[in-house]
Design an enzyme around this catalytic site. Structure first.
Site, mmCIF file in Angstrom:
data_model
loop_
_atom_site.group_PDB
_atom_site.id
_atom_site.type_symbol
_atom_site.label_atom_id
_atom_site.label_comp_id
_atom_site.label_asym_id
_atom_site.label_seq_id
_atom_site.Cartn_x
_atom_site.Cartn_y
_atom_site.Cartn_z
ATOM 1 C CG HIS A 77 -0.360 0.197 2.534
ATOM 2 N ND1 HIS A 77 -0.077 1.434 3.060
ATOM 3 C CD2 HIS A 77 0.016 -0.701 3.480
ATOM 4 C CE1 HIS A 77 0.435 1.292 4.268
ATOM 5 N NE2 HIS A 77 0.521 0.011 4.546
ATOM 6 C CG ASP A 106 2.876 1.068 8.105
ATOM 7 O OD1 ASP A 106 2.672 0.368 7.094
ATOM 8 O OD2 ASP A 106 2.018 1.236 8.988
ATOM 9 C CD GLU A 140 -2.801 -1.479 5.652
ATOM 10 O OE1 GLU A 140 -2.852 -2.375 6.513
ATOM 11 O OE2 GLU A 140 -2.318 -0.346 5.878
ATOM 12 C CD GLU A 141 -1.381 2.798 7.345
ATOM 13 O OE1 GLU A 141 -2.021 2.372 8.324
ATOM 14 O OE2 GLU A 141 -0.152 2.647 7.227
ATOM 15 C CD GLU A 165 1.532 -3.405 6.157
ATOM 16 O OE1 GLU A 165 2.281 -2.621 6.780
ATOM 17 O OE2 GLU A 165 0.438 -3.067 5.670
ATOM 18 C CG HIS A 345 0.902 4.146 12.177
ATOM 19 N ND1 HIS A 345 -0.360 3.616 12.414
ATOM 20 C CD2 HIS A 345 1.283 3.653 10.972
ATOM 21 C CE1 HIS A 345 -0.713 2.847 11.382
ATOM 22 N NE2 HIS A 345 0.292 2.857 10.510
#
Length: 371
Positions: A77, A106, A140-141, A165, A345
């Protein structure tokens, strides 16, 4: 053809410096267009799937060599959690063998490594044992709302699935993930003046407090269930008994059976105060991804390839969800094949430069050898 760490990092940097938060669909689609153009120039079959419902485009790449058998599905993603403008306070930088930047861990680092491996194979022109389908998604998030049907369809056609990932805890890859459930809880009471007629009110916030405690009490570390009330809101003014309140709830569950039980418990919540109404909506967002015999066998093949490259590959189960949750019941799925690092994140998201070449080599060898 071998990989060069400086070249890999330069290409990762280009993606990191193209900000692409999920809620900026034009920015995400612009990055997808760059991926599509680069893949097309290398000889891939390219399909751009237009974004919808406020999300960006997805890109579907296929190797040019035909095959009638189930193939290899690779998934990445390109959306991130970092809002537009994040580069101003967390710019791409390299310090002491570590590279930093929004989305670098990420998962733009791992996505670029797998893309580089795919490009190497395309440019070499030597067919791989399995036809390769490479899907880049834009949502995706936030739970993959516009890509899940496509992911499931492609997963059903695949013999194996590789997900880029990031690696976890010192380079471990993921062979199992908990399922993810999300709920919205709305409470409606009755407003009243908090001084003159307090007794006439029915506080939605008071009821919410009881429900927060009930939800958090469902956490059971021994069996792998966690429940978190992550967002609360309610009321209008301090001198008004709150007529309404709401919560957003996240739940992680280890198996399908426990998922069914725990989702039912949340949906069955009832108010403590009979004069307050409580409405729960939501359910399982990503099913649990279990380490099946097929996943275990696929991991052993990856472990042997890693040993040949010169590093030890270990696996783990994590509480985080990914698009691998949507394919693990359809085809053996390996996840966490991306870069090693930490801080997903966060404003210190980082990757370890020492992991770039070995991880790219592993991804390429998986694409070259899986049959």
């Amino acid at each position: 053809m071998s990989f060069n760490a400086d070249h890999l990092l330069a290409n990762i940097r280009a993606w990191v410096e193209h900000e692409s938060p999920t809620d900026a669909p034009q920015a995400v689609s612009a990055l997808m267009a760059k991926v599509a153009a680069e893949a097309l120039a290398a000889g891939a079959q390219v399909e751009i799937i237009p974004g919808r419902d406020g999300y960006g485009d997805h890109v579907l790449l296929r190797s040019p060599w035909p095959s009638n058998q189930a193939g290899l599905l690779v998934m990445s993603h390109l959306d991130t959690v970092h809002p537009m403008g994040s580069l101003a306070h967390m710019p791409f930088r390299v310090e002491g063998g570590i590279a930093y930047g929004p989305g670098i861990y990420d998962m733009k680092g791992g996505a670029r490594l797998a893309f580089e491996a795919f490009l190497h194979l395309l440019r070499a022109g030597t067919p791989t044992p399995l036809h390769i389908t490479y899907l880049f998604t834009a949502d995706e998030e936030v739970g993959s709302p516009t890509s899940v049907e496509l992911i499931r369809r492609l997963g059903a056609q695949a013999k194996y699935v590789l997900v880029t990932e990031p690696a976890r805890e010192g380079g471990k890859i993921v062979t199992a993930r908990k399922g993810v459930a999300r709920f919205d809880v709305h409470l409606k009471g009755r407003a009243a003046h908090s001084g003159a007629r307090h007794e006439d009110g029915r506080s939605a916030i008071n009821e919410m407090a009881h429900q927060v405690l009930a939800l958090h009490a469902m956490t059971d570390y021994a069996c792998g269930v966690t429940v978190n009330v992550g967002v609360v809101a309610g009321g209008t003014r301090p001198n008004v008994v709150a007529a309404e309140a709401r919560m957003e709830v996240d739940m992680r569950v280890p198996t399908p059976e426990i998922a069914a039980e725990m989702v039912a418990r949340v949906l069955a919540l009832t108010p403590r105060d009979p004069d307050v109404t409580l409405t729960v909506t939501g359910g399982l967002n990503r099913p649990p991804y279990e380490k099946s015999a097929g996943v275990a066998a696929l991991f052993e093949r990856a472990k042997a390839l890693a040993a040949g490259i010169g590093f030890t590959l270990e696996d783990l189960k994590t509480g985080g969800g990914s698009d691998g949750n949507f394919t693990a019941d359809l085809a053996p799925t390996l996840d966490g094949l991306g870069v090693d690092g930490k801080g997903g994140h966060t404003d210190y998201e980082q990757i370890y430069l020492s992991s770039l070449v070995p991880r790219a080599q592993l991804l390429k060898q998986l694409m070259q050898t899986l049959d």
